[in-house]
Design an enzyme around this catalytic site. Sequence first.
Site, PDB file in Angstrom:
ATOM      1  N   GLU A 218      33.038  49.138  30.549  1.00  0.00           N
ATOM      2  CA  GLU A 218      31.454  49.403  30.882  1.00  0.00           C
ATOM      3  C   GLU A 218      30.799  47.586  30.868  1.00  0.00           C
ATOM      4  O   GLU A 218      31.203  47.082  30.049  1.00  0.00           O
ATOM      5  CB  GLU A 218      31.478  50.409  29.113  1.00  0.00           C
ATOM      6  CG  GLU A 218      32.171  51.250  28.980  1.00  0.00           C
ATOM      7  CD  GLU A 218      31.481  52.459  28.480  1.00  0.00           C
ATOM      8  OE1 GLU A 218      31.918  53.864  28.338  1.00  0.00           O
ATOM      9  OE2 GLU A 218      30.898  52.321  27.061  1.00  0.00           O
TER      10      GLU A 218
ATOM     11  N   GLN B 190      43.093  23.231  52.015  1.00  0.00           N
ATOM     12  CA  GLN B 190      42.819  22.169  52.117  1.00  0.00           C
ATOM     13  C   GLN B 190      43.515  21.796  54.078  1.00  0.00           C
ATOM     14  O   GLN B 190      43.538  21.088  53.972  1.00  0.00           O
ATOM     15  CB  GLN B 190      43.934  21.799  51.284  1.00  0.00           C
ATOM     16  CG  GLN B 190      43.509  20.458  50.860  1.00  0.00           C
ATOM     17  CD  GLN B 190      42.235  19.947  50.522  1.00  0.00           C
ATOM     18  OE1 GLN B 190      41.009  21.027  50.083  1.00  0.00           O
ATOM     19  NE2 GLN B 190      41.379  18.909  50.852  1.00  0.00           N
TER      20      GLN B 190
ATOM     21  N   GLU C  68      41.969  44.495  36.302  1.00  0.00           N
ATOM     22  CA  GLU C  68      42.749  45.331  35.330  1.00  0.00           C
ATOM     23  C   GLU C  68      43.721  44.227  34.043  1.00  0.00           C
ATOM     24  O   GLU C  68      44.655  43.829  34.349  1.00  0.00           O
ATOM     25  CB  GLU C  68      43.597  45.163  36.600  1.00  0.00           C
ATOM     26  CG  GLU C  68      44.257  46.399  37.091  1.00  0.00           C
ATOM     27  CD  GLU C  68      43.311  47.767  37.409  1.00  0.00           C
ATOM     28  OE1 GLU C  68      43.851  48.166  36.320  1.00  0.00           O
ATOM     29  OE2 GLU C  68      42.243  47.839  36.914  1.00  0.00           O
TER      30      GLU C  68
END
Length: 384
Positions: free
Chosen positions: A127, A338, A365
């Site tokens: 939320e 790189q 998560e």
Amino acid sequence: MNFDLTEEQKGIQKAADEFAKGEFDKEVILDLERNHQFPFAFLKKACQLGFIGIHYPEEYGGQGYGILENALIVEALCRRDSSVGVCLSIANFSSEIILRFGNEVQKKKYLIPITKGEAISAGAFTEPDHGSDITEVRTTAVKDPSGYLVNGVKTFISNGTIANFIIVLCQSDPQVKPSYRGMSTLIVEKGSKGFEVSELGEKMGIKMTSTTEMSFDQVRVPEENLIGNLHKGFYQVIEFFDESRVMVAAQALGIAQGAFDRALDYSKKREQFGQKLAEFQVTQHKLADMATMIEAARCLTYKAGWNFDQGRIEPKWTSMAKMYAGRVAVEVAQEAIQIHGGYGYMLEYEVERYYRDARITEIYEGTREIQKNTIASSLIGKKG
């Protein structure tokens, strides 16, 4: 102690890799990336071959395998392409809550279509005001004679605009303390009156996925869409996270391996100052560090998946796997850029996309800070 996969597991891993190698067309993928479109065609083929929901029992469309086997598939798909791999691995997101806690009618109604490529699921937990903290939610589910009325807002919800159904964590008892003891999970179907979904906008990576905000305004949910027991939703979601963190760790592992593969291949072909990049010691040291980190992440990820399949719910292991594999994915993808030099910054060479996609594995998560909290709680012990 045997660290080898079984022959059956090796076969699953090989089959997933061969599928991705044969089907993941680079030009198609770049077009999907530029247009922010979900790879539905790839998903349909993956379902036909049994890669989605492999950890469901056969009666619900799966093959009866475990979380480790599912992780092997996720790793293989993300290795071949970070964006498509992530999309396919979250097509059934949060459906495990129905698998673990739902009734027979719910399992057959919602899980079988997922394995056939006829449905996509989503989980609405986060939320706006709470982020990774789901011990408090403001989305409510109020009982009425025909079921429940759901009101509230969820944000950063994957698959939002394409999901056929969403598992929503709601506060069903506003009086109980602590509040998480009064939460329930409900299945809200696409098209329900009062239920609206909107895309959150442009994002750094995983651009093929749908990342949304959901609003619920007096959304009527029938009684039969309650998952498991009333007021047990928080515990269901927490247990689900122990599965989903293994899946995210496998995503990160596959992304890291895919970025490494491209960096290794490029270093063997690219010449600078009269010799191959791979002949410079500085490049060799980079590759050695990358390979070592990947192997360490693989051991953690496989152990976490295997441990869950033994019936042991130990959040410490899944949090360690997700936290470390996510960090490895970011660092390896960064080094891959790189090694590529200026070409690594270009979309065509893929490693820049791997880097952008890797970053989310440290956030969704549960952020890496949340994972550290979980690990620390396991080490120190809870108060009282």
